[in-house]
Design an enzyme around this catalytic site. Structure first.
Site, short mmCIF file in Angstrom:
data_model
loop_
_atom_site.label_atom_id
_atom_site.label_comp_id
_atom_site.label_asym_id
_atom_site.label_seq_id
_atom_site.Cartn_x
_atom_site.Cartn_y
_atom_site.Cartn_z
N ARG A 1 -76.01 -62.85 -4.88
CA ARG A 1 -76.64 -62.42 -6.70
C ARG A 1 -78.15 -63.90 -6.64
O ARG A 1 -77.70 -64.81 -7.03
CB ARG A 1 -76.11 -63.11 -7.11
CG ARG A 1 -75.86 -61.76 -8.85
CD ARG A 1 -74.45 -63.23 -9.33
NE ARG A 1 -74.80 -64.11 -10.10
CZ ARG A 1 -74.36 -64.89 -9.90
NH1 ARG A 1 -72.85 -64.97 -10.29
NH2 ARG A 1 -74.50 -66.48 -10.64
N HIS B 1 -75.46 -64.28 -13.34
CA HIS B 1 -74.65 -63.64 -13.62
C HIS B 1 -75.38 -62.29 -14.60
O HIS B 1 -75.57 -60.88 -13.34
CB HIS B 1 -73.27 -63.65 -14.16
CG HIS B 1 -72.22 -63.21 -13.95
ND1 HIS B 1 -71.66 -61.82 -12.92
CD2 HIS B 1 -71.62 -62.58 -14.93
CE1 HIS B 1 -71.46 -61.03 -13.79
NE2 HIS B 1 -71.24 -61.01 -15.52
N TYR C 1 -73.30 -73.89 -11.86
CA TYR C 1 -72.09 -74.23 -10.42
C TYR C 1 -72.11 -73.79 -9.37
O TYR C 1 -71.90 -73.71 -8.71
CB TYR C 1 -71.41 -73.32 -11.39
CG TYR C 1 -71.70 -71.76 -11.71
CD1 TYR C 1 -71.86 -70.91 -10.38
CD2 TYR C 1 -71.98 -71.20 -12.83
CE1 TYR C 1 -72.66 -69.47 -11.18
CE2 TYR C 1 -72.64 -70.71 -13.16
CZ TYR C 1 -73.06 -69.45 -12.35
OH TYR C 1 -73.42 -68.09 -12.38
C1 LIG Z 1 -61.37 -57.24 -16.77
C2 LIG Z 1 -62.18 -57.72 -16.31
N1 LIG Z 1 -62.08 -58.94 -16.78
C3 LIG Z 1 -63.33 -60.02 -16.29
C4 LIG Z 1 -64.49 -59.39 -16.86
C5 LIG Z 1 -66.17 -59.74 -17.21
N2 LIG Z 1 -66.38 -60.38 -16.37
C6 LIG Z 1 -67.22 -59.55 -15.95
S1 LIG Z 1 -67.97 -59.51 -15.00
C7 LIG Z 1 -67.00 -60.97 -13.70
C8 LIG Z 1 -67.38 -61.69 -12.45
C9 LIG Z 1 -67.45 -59.76 -11.37
O1 LIG Z 1 -67.34 -60.42 -10.38
P1 LIG Z 1 -67.92 -59.88 -9.58
O2 LIG Z 1 -66.78 -57.94 -9.27
O3 LIG Z 1 -68.62 -60.23 -7.92
O4 LIG Z 1 -68.70 -58.47 -9.32
P2 LIG Z 1 -70.45 -59.54 -9.85
O5 LIG Z 1 -70.93 -59.17 -10.93
O6 LIG Z 1 -70.88 -60.31 -8.61
O7 LIG Z 1 -71.90 -58.33 -9.57
C10 LIG Z 1 -65.85 -61.10 -14.60
C11 LIG Z 1 -65.46 -61.90 -14.74
C12 LIG Z 1 -64.48 -57.99 -16.99
N3 LIG Z 1 -65.94 -57.77 -17.23
N4 LIG Z 1 -63.95 -57.30 -16.72
#
Ligand SMILES: Cc1ncc(C[n+]2csc(CCOP(=O)(O)OP(=O)(O)O)c2C)c(N)n1
Ligand SMILES: [Mg+2]
Lengths: 360, 324
Positions: free
Chosen positions: A255, A259, A268
């Site tokens: 990425r 985020h 971080y």
């Molecule tokens: C059930 C849930 N918990 C927390 C979140 C908040 N949240 C949004 S994106 C994220 C991280 C996701 O990481 P990853 O699965 O690696 O996907 P990326 O964003 O890196 O594409 C979090 C914790 C959420 N959207 N849904």
């Protein structure tokens, strides 16, 4: 599957320097035209993404989740799909949306807060974005079970992140897919981060190895290599369509941005990491390959850049012209059938709003 | 006295709780280095270490389930759910286990788990980031449910929640995270289960909690210019309800309007209205009215101003309550 020597852990067909390499299990035969068209998609989706980030900075979008760095994973896998295949995205699959023919304006509409999605999932076989982490993996398996029961020549692909692999839903989806031999490809973009949490917070083993415990194959592909992503996803989808069940594809990528536009990654992670991944850029390597092999000239690249600029401009204009929804729109589509409570509330709300008009 | 934002007041409250009791842990997604997406846990990992401030895998059921295990072992976990809309993967652990296990042990087990949830809308967010799910939890016996509305309460309430031997679902008004007030470190607050009259009034009583307290105070100030005296009660505790305080305030005015962001239908306002009606029947000049969200999913952000109760909606209800 009794190869005397284990194939390399990472399937790669195009190095960061733009050299074609062989892999014993995966290969791909692409015409010059196809490669140029992959390049075009990569450049255009990056441009859509950049424009969206700019629009957010200027207050025109509430939020944006950038795909920067993940273009090859998304275009490679997206281009592997047939029309009949169904894709289930997270909130970051703008590149897949592009490959499915979804107008990027729809994506902007969601992040602008005009609606919660709004495109027709059936029109492009591209499901709505799912923000709740991991939920869509189960939907994709259920859909795949439907395909199976219909005897159709199709598969589903479901996108999720490295962080998502910790969710119960995702693990349940693995179990369902395995037990029912569902025609689904689990496409995990391991971009190394789940907001501020690095992969070590989610897994002690490489993610693709998780699959074996569930009883289906897992493959790690260079997620910044569009050839490899296309080849591996194509094979996995074919396998699924032919009745051989699910595959987990771990696209190893990064990425490059925050985020989302709300995030501040300097809190971080270190800049060195970013610099190292810059050298593995998914677009540069295709460009280098096209150049080196004289499959495209400067005129071609200029033309694509101009097209990208035009796309960005056009998208911006259309985004700014997006009308705000009518206030009453929030009562629409909550139910398919008439609903007394909602009708009553809509009526009250309309009367309430009308009261202001009278007062002015 | 120090001027703190509500987010920082929670941070200082958590810090005090962790200083006071080494069994207190903080756990959740991104609570460590990042300090949480709203920075409520900012700096805690640096000061208390990774064993006490835990960046968990991305799984809400896991967060609450393991917090229960830690609590069984004598710890006091404070769990952060990143946004209101993401508590549902943990609903099973909260409702079937956290709420009921102490009773099943005939009181031998205590589960002093705090579940912190930023809630409510008004920040222009995408889907699932603006919900008000409190009624699901107030409807679940075994859970205490509270909501803070200002920095002063935030500072003491979070410490009281940590000290409480029952599971506490702790709602934080996310659009008020940046509101500031003077907070006195070490000062005790009102007990966790008490409501507070935040504005005295003679004509009508507004009952609210969390983000709507400020909106109600603004409405009351606006109404004063029109010669109407509006009182405001900040419930603070949603389960149990501090009915004596509500009753006294309503008996003084004879009129009551309950305000929350959550949908009116099957919302907490219905419970409050029923109780006020039962307890103040002979003093009421009008039925208890409710102002709240509609029976629609939380709308896309461009429509949220229409969905959320505001001054106009509240004052319109005040007018109506005078129309009886
Ligand atoms: C059930 C849930 N918990 C927390 C979140 C908040 N949240 C949004 S994106 C994220 C991280 C996701 O990481 P990853 O699965 O690696 O996907 P990326 O964003 O890196 O594409 C979090 C914790 C959420 N959207 N849904
Ligand atoms: Mg990730």
């Amino acid at each position: 599957m009794t190869a005397p020597t284990a194939p390399p852990e990472l399937v790669q067909l195009l190095t960061p320097e733009g050299e074609r390499v062989e892999h014993p299990d995966y290969d791909i035969d692409l015409t010059a035209e196809e490669i140029r068209s992959l390049y075009r998609d990569l450049v255009l989706v990056r441009r859509v993404d950049l424009e969206a980030v700019a629009l957010q900075r200027q207050g025109e979008l509430g939020l944006w989740a950038s795909l920067l760095g993940q273009e090859a994973a998304q275009v490679g896998s997206g281009r592997a799909l047939t029309d009949a295949d169904m894709a289930f995205p997270t909130y970051r699959e703008h590149g897949v949306a592009w490959c499915r023919g979804v107008d990027p304006l729809h994506l902007l509409g969601l992040f602008r807060g005009v609606n919660h999605g709004g495109w027709d999932p059936y029109e492009h076989n591209f499901h709505l974005y799912t923000i709740v982490i991991g939920s869509q993996t189960l939907h994709s398996v259920g859909y795949a079970m439907g395909i199976q029961r219909d005897g159709a020549e199709a598969a589903t692909i479901v996108y999720f992140g490295d962080g998502a692999t910790s969710q119960g839903d995702v693990n349940e989806a693995f179990i369902w897919a395995s037990v029912f031999n569902a025609p689904v490809v689990f496409f995990c973009q391991n971009n190394q981060w789940a907001i501020s949490e690095p992969l070590e917070k989610q897994s002690k083993i490489p993610l693709y190895k998780r699959a074996s415990g569930f009883g289906f194959p897992g493959i790690r592909v260079d997620g910044n290599d569009v050839f490899a992503c296309l080849a591996v996803t194509r094979a996995a989808l074919r396998n699924a369509r032919e009745g051989n069940g699910p595959t987990l594809v771990e696209a190893f990528t990064y990425r490059m941005g925050a985020h989302t536009t709300s995030d501040d990654p300097t809190r971080y992670r270190v800049a060195d990491e970013l610099e190292a991944w810059k050298l593995k850029d998914p677009i540069e390597r295709v460009k280098a390959y096209l150049f080196k092999n004289q499959l495209a000239d400067q005129e071609f690249f200029d033309k694509i850049d101009a097209e990208a600029d035009q796309l960005g401009k056009d998208l911006r204009a259309r985004c700014l012209a997006l009308p705000d929804p009518e206030p009453g729109a929030m009562f629409d589509h909550v139910y398919a059938e008439p609903h007394a409570l909602l009708a009553e509330e809509r009526e009250q709300f309309t009367t309430y709003l009308a009261g202001f008009e009278g007062a002015q | 006295m120090t001027t703190l934002t509500l987010a920082k007041a929670l941070n200082e409250g958590l810090r005090a709780a962790m200083d006071a009791d080494s069994k207190v842990l903080v756990m959740g997604e991104d609570v460590g280095k990042l300090g949480g997406v709203f920075r409520v846990t900012d700096g805690l990992q640096k000061d208390f270490g990774e064993d006490r401030v835990i960046d968990t895998p991305l799984a809400e059921s896991g967060i609450i389930g393991t917090a229960i295990g830690l609590a069984l072992r004598g710890y006091r976990p404070v769990c952060e759910i990143q946004f209101d809309g993401f508590v549902f993967p943990a609903a099973d652990q909260i409702i079937t286990q956290l709420a009921k296990m102490p009773l099943r042990s005939l009181g031998k087990i205590k589960l002093p788990v705090v579940v912190r949830i930023p809630f409510g809308g008004g920040i222009g967010a995408v889907e699932h980031h603006s919900e008000s799910p409190e009624a699901y939890f107030t409807h679940t016996a075994g859970l205490r449910v509270v909501a803070c509305s200002n920095p002063v309460d935030a500072y003491t309430m979070i410490q009281d929640a940590v000290r409480c031997d029952d599971p506490v679902v702790f709602f934080e008004p996310k659009r008020r995270y940046w509101d500031k007030a003077d907070v006195e470190f070490g000062a005790p607050g009102l007990p966790l289960d008490r409501a507070r009259v935040v504005r005295e009034g003679d004509d009508v009583t507004l009952v609210a909690y969390g983000p709507m307290v400020k909106t109600c105070l603004e409405a009351a100030a606006a109404a004063e210019e029109d010669g109407r005296s509006i009182g405001v009660v900040d419930l603070r505790s949603l389960n149990p309800l501090d009915m004596p305080v509500v009753r006294e305030a309503v008996e003084r005015t004879g009129r009551c309007v309950v305000v929350h962001e959550a949908p009116i239908f099957s919302g907490l306002g219905g419970e409050i209205a029923a109780r006020v009606t039962e307890q103040c029947f002979y003093r009421l000049e009008a039925p208890v009215l409710r102002v709240g969200g509609f029976s629609t999913p939380y709308p896309p952000s461009r429509l949220e101003d229409h969905y959320l109760p505001d001054l106009d909606r509240i004052l319109e209800a005040v007018d109506r309550v005078f129309g009886y």
